[in-house]
Write a protein that holds these residues in place. Sequence first.
Motif, PDB file in Angstrom:
ATOM      1  N   LYS A   1     -70.874   0.868  13.545  1.00  0.00           N
ATOM      2  CA  LYS A   1     -70.246   1.928  14.696  1.00  0.00           C
ATOM      3  C   LYS A   1     -70.149   1.366  15.952  1.00  0.00           C
ATOM      4  O   LYS A   1     -68.311   1.650  16.158  1.00  0.00           O
ATOM      5  CB  LYS A   1     -70.886   3.446  14.694  1.00  0.00           C
ATOM      6  CG  LYS A   1     -70.127   4.259  15.560  1.00  0.00           C
ATOM      7  CD  LYS A   1     -70.220   5.572  15.058  1.00  0.00           C
ATOM      8  CE  LYS A   1     -70.242   6.871  16.273  1.00  0.00           C
ATOM      9  NZ  LYS A   1     -68.480   6.781  16.988  1.00  0.00           N
ATOM     10  N   SER A   2     -71.195   0.738  16.485  1.00  0.00           N
ATOM     11  CA  SER A   2     -70.243   0.242  17.761  1.00  0.00           C
ATOM     12  C   SER A   2     -69.110  -1.053  18.132  1.00  0.00           C
ATOM     13  O   SER A   2     -68.528  -1.094  18.316  1.00  0.00           O
ATOM     14  CB  SER A   2     -71.716  -0.539  17.873  1.00  0.00           C
ATOM     15  OG  SER A   2     -72.749   0.016  18.580  1.00  0.00           O
ATOM     16  N   LEU A   3     -69.484  -1.615  16.307  1.00  0.00           N
ATOM     17  CA  LEU A   3     -68.569  -2.716  16.001  1.00  0.00           C
ATOM     18  C   LEU A   3     -67.053  -2.273  15.496  1.00  0.00           C
ATOM     19  O   LEU A   3     -66.005  -2.191  16.702  1.00  0.00           O
ATOM     20  CB  LEU A   3     -69.064  -3.168  14.793  1.00  0.00           C
ATOM     21  CG  LEU A   3     -67.028  -4.611  14.765  1.00  0.00           C
ATOM     22  CD1 LEU A   3     -68.090  -5.470  15.769  1.00  0.00           C
ATOM     23  CD2 LEU A   3     -68.060  -5.804  13.120  1.00  0.00           C
ATOM     24  N   HIS A   4     -66.836  -1.069  14.923  1.00  0.00           N
ATOM     25  CA  HIS A   4     -65.776   0.207  14.871  1.00  0.00           C
ATOM     26  C   HIS A   4     -65.481  -0.073  15.848  1.00  0.00           C
ATOM     27  O   HIS A   4     -64.363  -0.017  16.414  1.00  0.00           O
ATOM     28  CB  HIS A   4     -66.617   1.216  13.915  1.00  0.00           C
ATOM     29  CG  HIS A   4     -64.891   1.529  13.526  1.00  0.00           C
ATOM     30  ND1 HIS A   4     -65.102   2.796  14.809  1.00  0.00           N
ATOM     31  CD2 HIS A   4     -63.798   2.401  13.404  1.00  0.00           C
ATOM     32  CE1 HIS A   4     -63.561   3.746  14.335  1.00  0.00           C
ATOM     33  NE2 HIS A   4     -62.951   2.904  13.107  1.00  0.00           N
ATOM     34  N   ASP A   5     -66.072   0.753  16.973  1.00  0.00           N
ATOM     35  CA  ASP A   5     -65.888   1.905  18.499  1.00  0.00           C
ATOM     36  C   ASP A   5     -64.987   1.188  19.015  1.00  0.00           C
ATOM     37  O   ASP A   5     -63.828   1.274  19.999  1.00  0.00           O
ATOM     38  CB  ASP A   5     -66.583   2.752  18.502  1.00  0.00           C
ATOM     39  CG  ASP A   5     -67.049   3.698  18.148  1.00  0.00           C
ATOM     40  OD1 ASP A   5     -66.660   4.025  16.786  1.00  0.00           O
ATOM     41  OD2 ASP A   5     -68.566   4.337  17.826  1.00  0.00           O
ATOM     42  N   GLU A   6     -65.662  -0.529  19.363  1.00  0.00           N
ATOM     43  CA  GLU A   6     -65.477  -1.175  19.756  1.00  0.00           C
ATOM     44  C   GLU A   6     -64.606  -2.344  20.378  1.00  0.00           C
ATOM     45  O   GLU A   6     -64.072  -2.905  21.305  1.00  0.00           O
ATOM     46  CB  GLU A   6     -66.906  -2.095  20.735  1.00  0.00           C
ATOM     47  CG  GLU A   6     -67.567  -0.855  21.965  1.00  0.00           C
ATOM     48  CD  GLU A   6     -69.303  -1.088  21.703  1.00  0.00           C
ATOM     49  OE1 GLU A   6     -68.917  -2.506  22.431  1.00  0.00           O
ATOM     50  OE2 GLU A   6     -69.590  -0.979  21.630  1.00  0.00           O
TER      51      GLU A   6
ATOM     52  N   GLY B   1     -63.142 -10.104  16.720  1.00  0.00           N
ATOM     53  CA  GLY B   1     -64.694  -9.675  17.179  1.00  0.00           C
ATOM     54  C   GLY B   1     -65.044 -10.818  17.908  1.00  0.00           C
ATOM     55  O   GLY B   1     -66.271 -10.535  17.804  1.00  0.00           O
ATOM     56  N   GLN B   2     -64.889 -11.915  18.197  1.00  0.00           N
ATOM     57  CA  GLN B   2     -65.197 -13.520  17.922  1.00  0.00           C
ATOM     58  C   GLN B   2     -65.419 -13.135  19.526  1.00  0.00           C
ATOM     59  O   GLN B   2     -64.665 -12.458  20.365  1.00  0.00           O
ATOM     60  CB  GLN B   2     -64.829 -13.970  17.770  1.00  0.00           C
ATOM     61  CG  GLN B   2     -64.725 -15.194  16.251  1.00  0.00           C
ATOM     62  CD  GLN B   2     -63.566 -16.241  16.676  1.00  0.00           C
ATOM     63  OE1 GLN B   2     -63.242 -16.858  16.864  1.00  0.00           O
ATOM     64  NE2 GLN B   2     -63.529 -16.836  14.673  1.00  0.00           N
ATOM     65  N   GLY B   3     -67.097 -13.658  19.630  1.00  0.00           N
ATOM     66  CA  GLY B   3     -67.255 -13.179  21.453  1.00  0.00           C
ATOM     67  C   GLY B   3     -68.202 -12.727  21.755  1.00  0.00           C
ATOM     68  O   GLY B   3     -68.228 -12.338  22.738  1.00  0.00           O
ATOM     69  N   HIS B   4     -67.651 -11.393  20.764  1.00  0.00           N
ATOM     70  CA  HIS B   4     -67.899  -9.663  21.323  1.00  0.00           C
ATOM     71  C   HIS B   4     -70.067  -9.432  20.831  1.00  0.00           C
ATOM     72  O   HIS B   4     -70.295  -9.998  19.379  1.00  0.00           O
ATOM     73  CB  HIS B   4     -67.767  -8.627  20.460  1.00  0.00           C
ATOM     74  CG  HIS B   4     -65.857  -8.543  21.637  1.00  0.00           C
ATOM     75  ND1 HIS B   4     -65.960  -7.730  21.905  1.00  0.00           N
ATOM     76  CD2 HIS B   4     -65.279 -10.071  20.550  1.00  0.00           C
ATOM     77  CE1 HIS B   4     -64.716  -8.443  22.668  1.00  0.00           C
ATOM     78  NE2 HIS B   4     -64.021  -8.923  21.337  1.00  0.00           N
ATOM     79  N   LYS B   5     -71.057  -9.196  21.350  1.00  0.00           N
ATOM     80  CA  LYS B   5     -72.053  -8.993  21.516  1.00  0.00           C
ATOM     81  C   LYS B   5     -72.479  -7.887  20.089  1.00  0.00           C
ATOM     82  O   LYS B   5     -72.993  -8.653  19.372  1.00  0.00           O
ATOM     83  CB  LYS B   5     -73.095  -8.787  22.282  1.00  0.00           C
ATOM     84  CG  LYS B   5     -74.153  -8.494  22.681  1.00  0.00           C
ATOM     85  CD  LYS B   5     -75.096  -8.180  23.406  1.00  0.00           C
ATOM     86  CE  LYS B   5     -76.681  -7.699  23.226  1.00  0.00           C
ATOM     87  NZ  LYS B   5     -76.990  -7.639  22.007  1.00  0.00           N
ATOM     88  N   VAL B   6     -71.313  -7.041  20.132  1.00  0.00           N
ATOM     89  CA  VAL B   6     -71.348  -5.953  19.121  1.00  0.00           C
ATOM     90  C   VAL B   6     -71.471  -7.108  17.045  1.00  0.00           C
ATOM     91  O   VAL B   6     -71.826  -6.432  16.669  1.00  0.00           O
ATOM     92  CB  VAL B   6     -70.170  -5.438  18.822  1.00  0.00           C
ATOM     93  CG1 VAL B   6     -71.220  -4.313  20.035  1.00  0.00           C
ATOM     94  CG2 VAL B   6     -69.006  -5.269  18.966  1.00  0.00           C
ATOM     95  N   THR B   7     -70.561  -7.506  17.591  1.00  0.00           N
ATOM     96  CA  THR B   7     -70.100  -8.867  16.549  1.00  0.00           C
ATOM     97  C   THR B   7     -71.262  -9.159  15.938  1.00  0.00           C
ATOM     98  O   THR B   7     -71.700  -8.698  15.077  1.00  0.00           O
ATOM     99  CB  THR B   7     -69.036  -9.291  16.392  1.00  0.00           C
ATOM    100  OG1 THR B   7     -68.320  -8.752  17.207  1.00  0.00           O
ATOM    101  CG2 THR B   7     -68.433  -9.687  15.246  1.00  0.00           C
ATOM    102  N   GLU B   8     -71.922 -10.191  16.694  1.00  0.00           N
ATOM    103  CA  GLU B   8     -73.112 -10.320  17.113  1.00  0.00           C
ATOM    104  C   GLU B   8     -74.124 -10.139  16.130  1.00  0.00           C
ATOM    105  O   GLU B   8     -75.870 -10.054  15.111  1.00  0.00           O
ATOM    106  CB  GLU B   8     -74.169 -11.683  18.214  1.00  0.00           C
ATOM    107  CG  GLU B   8     -72.667 -12.923  18.029  1.00  0.00           C
ATOM    108  CD  GLU B   8     -72.848 -13.317  19.431  1.00  0.00           C
ATOM    109  OE1 GLU B   8     -73.963 -12.491  19.927  1.00  0.00           O
ATOM    110  OE2 GLU B   8     -72.433 -13.618  20.531  1.00  0.00           O
TER     111      GLU B   8
END
Length: 130
Positions: free
Chosen positions: A57-62, A101-108
């Motif tokens: 959900k965080s990855l989706h939302d952000e 999503g590269q470089g985003h903490k939520v992706t990691e």
Amino acid sequence: TKDTNYVEDIGYTFNSLNYMRNRKLQRREIYMAKTAWIFSYKIKKNVTDDEFIEKTKSLHDEVISKAKGFISWEHYVQENTWTDFVLWESEEDANNATTVGQGHKVTEDFYACIQMNTCRALISHLVKKY
């Protein structure tokens, strides 16, 4: 007779117009075809379903929902294999979004939950909807 020929000509004209309109609609459908990311994978044993859904959900939302052409993201699960369907307005949008999503903490955080050796991915475009 002249009237009969007129009716036949009108019928032919309408059939030609319908054919051209249908071809134009088919071309537009192909050009605007939806494209799906289809992923299947297993999550790590130390990750609960609720934790994983929270990360998703965080990855989706952000990130993902803000990408150009995003339509929706659905999770499915059978036993311990998850399948995601992420829909995009076009193949170009889906391809461009592969790096969003590269470089985003939520992706990691999201990928840290997945057993990457079990991950299978496809990018497929819509051919026909019934």
